[in-house]
Design a protein around this motif. Structure first.
Motif, PDB file in Angstrom:
ATOM      1  N   MET A 100      31.997  56.308  30.868  1.00 30.31           N
ATOM      2  CA  MET A 100      33.429  56.168  29.938  1.00 30.31           C
ATOM      3  C   MET A 100      33.873  57.312  30.455  1.00 30.31           C
ATOM      4  SD  MET A 100      32.779  54.357  26.524  1.00 30.31           S
ATOM      5  CE  MET A 100      33.193  52.762  26.555  1.00 30.31           C
ATOM      6  N   THR A 101      35.073  56.988  29.969  1.00 29.41           N
ATOM      7  CA  THR A 101      35.800  58.392  31.083  1.00 29.41           C
ATOM      8  C   THR A 101      36.479  58.703  28.932  1.00 29.41           C
ATOM      9  OG1 THR A 101      37.957  57.995  31.021  1.00 29.41           O
ATOM     10  CG2 THR A 101      36.261  58.494  32.431  1.00 29.41           C
ATOM     11  N   ILE A 102      36.789  60.628  28.619  1.00 33.67           N
ATOM     12  CA  ILE A 102      37.403  60.654  26.998  1.00 33.67           C
ATOM     13  C   ILE A 102      38.527  60.045  27.632  1.00 33.67           C
ATOM     14  CG2 ILE A 102      38.754  62.417  26.390  1.00 33.67           C
ATOM     15  CD1 ILE A 102      35.874  62.936  26.479  1.00 33.67           C
ATOM     16  N   GLN A 103      39.288  59.792  28.616  1.00 33.06           N
ATOM     17  CA  GLN A 103      40.598  58.783  28.217  1.00 33.06           C
ATOM     18  C   GLN A 103      40.554  57.080  27.833  1.00 33.06           C
ATOM     19  OE1 GLN A 103      43.814  59.005  31.788  1.00 33.06           O
ATOM     20  NE2 GLN A 103      44.559  57.369  30.780  1.00 33.06           N
ATOM     21  N   THR A 104      39.282  56.739  28.472  1.00 34.96           N
ATOM     22  CA  THR A 104      38.942  55.725  28.111  1.00 34.96           C
ATOM     23  C   THR A 104      39.048  55.538  26.536  1.00 34.96           C
ATOM     24  OG1 THR A 104      37.833  54.781  30.495  1.00 34.96           O
ATOM     25  CG2 THR A 104      37.833  53.375  28.735  1.00 34.96           C
ATOM     26  N   GLN A 114      50.479  62.027  32.759  1.00 33.61           N
ATOM     27  CA  GLN A 114      49.270  61.563  33.411  1.00 33.61           C
ATOM     28  C   GLN A 114      49.496  61.065  34.579  1.00 33.61           C
ATOM     29  OE1 GLN A 114      48.539  58.976  30.152  1.00 33.61           O
ATOM     30  NE2 GLN A 114      47.604  60.822  28.759  1.00 33.61           N
ATOM     31  N   HIS A 133      46.367  53.074  38.505  1.00 33.49           N
ATOM     32  CA  HIS A 133      45.590  53.654  37.621  1.00 33.49           C
ATOM     33  C   HIS A 133      46.590  53.619  36.652  1.00 33.49           C
ATOM     34  CE1 HIS A 133      42.482  55.543  40.512  1.00 33.49           C
ATOM     35  NE2 HIS A 133      43.340  55.107  41.235  1.00 33.49           N
TER      36      HIS A 133
END
Length: 172
Positions: A1-5, A52, A137
């Motif tokens: 899991m990314t920070i953006q998610t 982004q 994306h």
């Protein structure tokens, strides 16, 4: 899991809670304020997208998914505006600079409005997952979440304004 998610998940939960409370409670209808929030969400969304997403990375799939989300959000927002219940406030809220009352009615959409909002969010999350698997994306960008929210609130407000204009014309 990314920070953006994680950030997107938190943003979605906050938005669901905020709009959920607003759907279920009677709130004064101040159209000037109602027009401002979609504008703010849209501006912040566009700024986030500019930060982004690189324009060269946008694909036709990205555009199709975002267009579909926006159309769905506009449609559900109009539906929310159409199902809203209105009632006259016992005492109008404050008079504006032009001498007109800021809020004469209050409204809520109730449980159906909340269900519609949850459907928009569920479709948004589902499309986000499918789009990411297909290589899109843009659909997962935080700015798109805010643009979808802005579209929903914009169409809801437009329907509110039209309904209140008709109601005022009938009352006159």
């Amino acid at each position: 899991m990314t920070i953006q998610t994680i950030a997107n998940a938190l943003l979605i939960l906050l938005v669901i809670g905020w709009i959920g409370v607003r759907q279920m409670t009677w709130r004064p209808v101040a159209l000037a304020k109602m027009w401002r929030s979609p504008l703010i969400f849209a501006v912040v969304g566009v700024i986030l997208l500019a930060q982004q997403v690189k324009p060269a990375a946008i694909t036709p799939l990205d555009l199709a998914i975002v267009a579909g989300e926006l159309v769905l959000s506009l449609g559900v927002g109009a539906w929310m505006g159409a199902i809203a219940h209105f009632r006259r406030l016992p005492q109008p809220i404050a008079t504006g600079k032009d001498g007109r009352d800021i809020a004469v009615y209050e409204s809520r959409t109730g449980a159906l409005g909340l269900v519609l909002w949850v459907v928009v969010v569920a479709v948004r999350v589902g499309l986000d997952v499918l789009a990411a698997q297909a290589g899109s994306h843009l659909a997962s960008a935080t700015g798109i979440i805010l643009l979808v929210l802005a579209a929903n609130r914009l169409s809801r407000t437009a329907v509110f304004a039209a309904r209140l204009d008709r109601h005022a014309a009938l009352a006159a």
